[in-house]
Design a protein around this motif. Structure first.
Motif, PDB file in Angstrom:
ATOM      1  N   VAL A  85       0.909  -1.178   0.006  1.00 20.40           N
ATOM      2  CA  VAL A  85       0.157  -0.158  -0.102  1.00 20.40           C
ATOM      3  C   VAL A  85       0.886   1.333   0.087  1.00 20.40           C
ATOM      4  O   VAL A  85       0.685   2.269  -0.737  1.00 20.40           O
ATOM      5  N   ALA A  86       2.054   1.147   0.777  1.00 22.42           N
ATOM      6  CA  ALA A  86       2.765   2.327   1.025  1.00 22.42           C
ATOM      7  C   ALA A  86       3.434   2.656  -0.527  1.00 22.42           C
ATOM      8  O   ALA A  86       3.682   3.633  -0.966  1.00 22.42           O
ATOM      9  N   ASP A  87       3.812   1.623  -1.308  1.00 23.05           N
ATOM     10  CA  ASP A  87       4.487   1.585  -2.614  1.00 23.05           C
ATOM     11  C   ASP A  87       3.410   2.147  -3.552  1.00 23.05           C
ATOM     12  O   ASP A  87       3.629   3.153  -4.212  1.00 23.05           O
ATOM     13  N   THR A  88       2.068   1.819  -3.437  1.00 25.62           N
ATOM     14  CA  THR A  88       1.196   2.436  -4.218  1.00 25.62           C
ATOM     15  C   THR A  88       0.863   3.835  -3.902  1.00 25.62           C
ATOM     16  O   THR A  88       0.627   4.653  -5.136  1.00 25.62           O
ATOM     17  N   LEU A  89       0.954   4.240  -2.769  1.00 23.62           N
ATOM     18  CA  LEU A  89       0.733   5.853  -2.384  1.00 23.62           C
ATOM     19  C   LEU A  89       1.875   6.515  -2.443  1.00 23.62           C
ATOM     20  O   LEU A  89       1.822   7.676  -2.226  1.00 23.62           O
ATOM     21  N   ALA A  90       3.015   5.935  -2.725  1.00 18.78           N
ATOM     22  CA  ALA A  90       4.572   6.598  -2.996  1.00 18.78           C
ATOM     23  C   ALA A  90       4.596   7.064  -1.516  1.00 18.78           C
ATOM     24  O   ALA A  90       5.134   8.333  -1.294  1.00 18.78           O
ATOM     25  N   LEU A  91       4.515   6.430  -0.345  1.00 17.73           N
ATOM     26  CA  LEU A  91       4.793   6.656   1.018  1.00 17.73           C
ATOM     27  C   LEU A  91       5.657   6.204   1.631  1.00 17.73           C
ATOM     28  O   LEU A  91       5.914   5.005   1.259  1.00 17.73           O
ATOM     29  N   PRO A  92       6.299   6.779   2.593  1.00 12.42           N
ATOM     30  CA  PRO A  92       7.270   5.805   3.373  1.00 12.42           C
ATOM     31  C   PRO A  92       6.789   4.824   3.986  1.00 12.42           C
ATOM     32  O   PRO A  92       5.490   4.930   4.470  1.00 12.42           O
TER      33      PRO A  92
END
Length: 210
Positions: A85-92
């Motif tokens: 999910v973090a990868d999808t949202l480009a978040l740490p």
């Protein structure tokens, strides 16, 4: 149109990630006897379903917690989902251990979390809510703000709802107990007579003996 709760409940039942055994109860790690068992880790083995969980969790975060600046997964079950999910949202991304590592840096939170960050927590399953809220406490103690939590499934126990309310944490889930039981009944996985037993168990799961 089917709701997300019904759609995901059906997908979990299809891959046998949810098992309902009213006449042959399971014993949970806590010692509770239960006619119901949910294993969200099975979703990781099915690419289409894994993608569904990733995208729907990301969508809920965008809609409900748009201020999130980082994603934290709760070890161990929600580490893979949280990372995707973090990868999808480009978040740490970080994950929170159930207890500090007993060697090396003795970290409780693994990864690079910036103090003051607004964090959304990803969890796979909510039962009593104890381990999930320990993760929230760890993130808060680190000097960050927890803006909310997104979980794949919740049993909806009263004790958990009270714990989340007391901790002032907004919980959003992909599906829940009611949706799973309704879908299981619709597809003939359980009988109408099983529903009363399942509901009786959920009223007092710690006391239920089956």
């Amino acid at each position: 149109m089917k709701t997300l709760e019904k759609i995901f409940a059906g997908k979990l039942l299809k891959v046998k990630a949810i098992k309902l055994q009213p006449t042959n109860p399971f014993t949970w790690a806590s010692g509770w006897r239960s006619p119901f068992y949910c294993d969200n880790r099975k979703t990781l083995s099915y690419p289409d379903l894994r993608t569904f969980v990733k995208l729907e969790t990301a969508r809920l975060i965008i809609e409900r917690f748009p201020e999130a600046e980082a994603v934290a997964g709760v070890a161990t079950g929600a580490i893979p989902q949280g990372a995707m999910v973090a990868d999808t949202l480009a978040l740490p991304f970080v994950y929170v251990r159930s207890k500090p590592k007993d060697h090396g840096l003795e970290n409780l939170i693994e990864g690079d979390l910036k103090p003051g960050s607004k964090v959304v927590v990803v969890e796979d399953l909510i039962s009593t809510g104890g381990s999930s809220l320990k993760a929230v406490e760890a993130i808060r103690n680190y000097g960050c703000e927890v803006v909310g939590m997104v979980a794949s499934y919740t049993y909806g126990f009263d004790v958990a709802e009270k714990a989340f309310a007391d901790a002032k944490i907004k919980l959003v889930t992909l599906t829940n107990y009611e949706a799973v039981v309704a879908e299981a009944l619709r597809i003939g996985y359980i009988k109408e007579s099983d529903v009363e037993l399942l509901n009786e168990w959920r009223k007092s799961p710690s006391q239920w003996q089956g």
